[in-house]
Scaffold this active site. Structure first.
Site, PDB file in Angstrom:
ATOM      1  N   ASP A  83       0.945  -1.466   0.462  1.00 32.62           N
ATOM      2  CA  ASP A  83       0.240  -0.152   0.037  1.00 32.62           C
ATOM      3  C   ASP A  83       0.951   1.206   0.012  1.00 32.62           C
ATOM      4  O   ASP A  83       1.526   1.082   0.859  1.00 32.62           O
ATOM      5  CB  ASP A  83      -1.027   0.050   1.289  1.00 32.62           C
ATOM      6  CG  ASP A  83      -1.661   0.815   1.681  1.00 32.62           C
ATOM      7  OD1 ASP A  83      -1.851   1.477   0.143  1.00 32.62           O
ATOM      8  OD2 ASP A  83      -1.995   1.559   2.555  1.00 32.62           O
ATOM      9  N   GLU A 135      -2.997   6.420  -7.809  1.00 33.49           N
ATOM     10  CA  GLU A 135      -3.859   7.060  -7.105  1.00 33.49           C
ATOM     11  C   GLU A 135      -3.768   8.319  -8.446  1.00 33.49           C
ATOM     12  O   GLU A 135      -2.562   8.614  -8.846  1.00 33.49           O
ATOM     13  CB  GLU A 135      -3.271   6.895  -6.133  1.00 33.49           C
ATOM     14  CG  GLU A 135      -3.787   8.651  -5.118  1.00 33.49           C
ATOM     15  CD  GLU A 135      -3.508   8.663  -3.217  1.00 33.49           C
ATOM     16  OE1 GLU A 135      -3.220   7.690  -2.777  1.00 33.49           O
ATOM     17  OE2 GLU A 135      -3.480  10.009  -3.562  1.00 33.49           O
ATOM     18  N   HIS A 205     -10.281   4.764  -0.353  1.00 34.14           N
ATOM     19  CA  HIS A 205      -8.700   5.298   1.117  1.00 34.14           C
ATOM     20  C   HIS A 205      -9.740   6.633   1.552  1.00 34.14           C
ATOM     21  O   HIS A 205     -10.277   7.210   1.686  1.00 34.14           O
ATOM     22  CB  HIS A 205      -7.915   5.796   0.212  1.00 34.14           C
ATOM     23  CG  HIS A 205      -6.646   4.908  -0.523  1.00 34.14           C
ATOM     24  ND1 HIS A 205      -5.623   4.998  -0.530  1.00 34.14           N
ATOM     25  CD2 HIS A 205      -6.661   4.426  -1.847  1.00 34.14           C
ATOM     26  CE1 HIS A 205      -5.109   3.902  -0.956  1.00 34.14           C
ATOM     27  NE2 HIS A 205      -5.656   3.769  -1.954  1.00 34.14           N
TER      28      HIS A 205
HETATM   29 ZN   LIG Z   1      -4.645   5.368   1.475  1.00 33.56          ZN
END
Ligand SMILES: [Zn+2]
Length: 280
Positions: A83, A135, A205
Site C-alpha cells: 500500500d 492514485e 482510501h
Molecule cells: Zn491510502
C-alpha cells in the site's frame, strides 16, 4: 484456501457489485486478526502493508513474509498488497515476496510525471503477473496537510488509466486519511460518474472517516476496494488500553496484545458485512 491474487478478489467483487475489504497490517497480530475476522465473515480479504509500516519495521521482508504465511494458512481467499509505495525498489521487493498487488503512489507528482512513473511500474508488475493500483487526485491526510477537498476528475481518470495501464484506481471523492471521527462525506454522484467513465475497479482510501452506512452506499455507487486502517488502530488501541487499565498487574504482552487482536477481528467481520451488503 491458498494465498490468491488481488485480482481474484477484486474482480468478482466488481462483477457482483460488492465491496472488497482491504485492511492494513502493522504487526503480525493484525494479519492474524484480519484473517480471523474474514473467516468469521466467510468473506475474502486483502491484507495490505503500507510503505509507512515498512519504515516502522525498517524493512519489508520480515513483516511481508509473515503476512504471506498467514494468508497461506487462511480458510478464506486472502491476498497480500503493498500500500502507498512511492519507491519502485520497494515494489520490486514485494513482487519477490509473493504479493498479489501493489499500489504505486505517485500522486504527489505532477500529472505527466505521475503517468510516466506509474506506467513504468505497471509494466514491471504486469510482467510478473501482479495487479497495480495507482492514485490520481491526491487523497489527503497522509502528511496531515491535505484537506478532504481534493476531487478526481472522471475524464482525467479515464485518460490516466488508459495512459498508465493500471488495474485499479484510487480516487479522491471526499475522504481523507487517518480520520478518527466519521465525518467524511463521500461524493456519491462523483463516484457514479467515475464508475461510468473508468473501466477498472475504483478504490476508496481514508474509509475510516466515513459513517458506516455510507460505506455501503459508496460501494453501491461504484467503489469496489475499500481500504480501512485507522478504524482498526482505534479498536486495537482501545482494547489494549482497557485491558491494561483492568489488569494493572499484567506484564506479559501476549495478554494485552491478544485483547487488541480480538477487537480487530470483530471489527473486520462487521466491516466486511457492511461493504458486502446491499444498501437499504
Ligand atoms: Zn491510502
Amino acid at each position: 484456501m491458498p494465498l490468491v491474487t488481488t485480482a481474484e478478489i477484486v474482480g468478482p467483487a466488481l462483477r457482483g457489485g460488492l465491496g472488497a475489504g482491504a485492511f492494513n497490517v502493522i504487526q503480525i497480530e493484525h494479519a492474524q486478526a484480519i484473517v480471523a475476522g474474514a473467516e468469521a465473515a466467510g468473506a475474502p480479504v486483502i491484507l495490505q502493508i503500507s510503505e509507512n509500516a515498512v519504515r516502522y519495521h525498517g524493512a519489508l521482508a520480515a513483516i511481508g513474509r509473515a503476512t504471506v504465511e498467514v494468508a497461506h494458512a487462511a480458510r478464506v481467499p486472502v491476498a497480500v498488497h503493498l500500500d502507498h509505495a512511492t519507491e519502485p525498489g520497494l515494489v520490486r521487493e514485494a513482487l519477490g515476496l509473493g504479493f498479489g498487488s501493489v499500489m504505486f503512489d505517485a500522486s504527489a507528482r505532477d500529472y505527466d510525471a505521475n503517468v510516466a512513473a506509474t506506467a513504468a511500474v505497471a509494466a514491471d508488475c504486469h510482467a510478473a503477473g501482479v495487479w497495480v493500483e495507482a492514485e490520481l487526485g491526491e487523497v489527503g491526510g497522509k502528511n496531515g496537510v491535505h484537506s478532504p477537498g481534493a476531487r478526481t476528475d472522471p475524464a482525467e481518470a479515464a485518460a490516466y488509466v488508459a495512459a498508465t495501464g493500471v488495474d485499479a484506481l484510487a480516487v479522491a471523492v471526499g475522504t481523507s486519511h487517518a480520520m478518527v471521527v466519521k465525518e467524511a462525506v463521500v461524493d456519491l454522484e462523483l463516484v457514479a460518474a467515475l464508475r461510468a467513465a473508468v473501466p477498472v475497479p475504483l478504490v476508496l482510501h481514508g474509509s475510516s472517516g466515513v459513517p458506516e452506512a455510507d460505506l455501503t452506499r459508496a460501494v453501491a455507487a461504484g467503489l469496489t476496494k475499500v481500504n480501512i486502517a485507522t478504524h482498526l488502530n482505534v479498536a486495537y488501541t482501545r482494547a489494549i488500553r482497557g485491558h491494561l487499565a483492568d489488569h494493572p498487574e499484567v506484564v506479559d504482552p501476549r495478554r494485552y496484545v491478544a485483547a487488541g487482536r480480538e477487537a480487530v477481528a470483530r471489527e473486520v467481520t462487521r466491516l466486511l458485512a457492511l461493504v458486502r451488503a446491499v444498501p437499504r
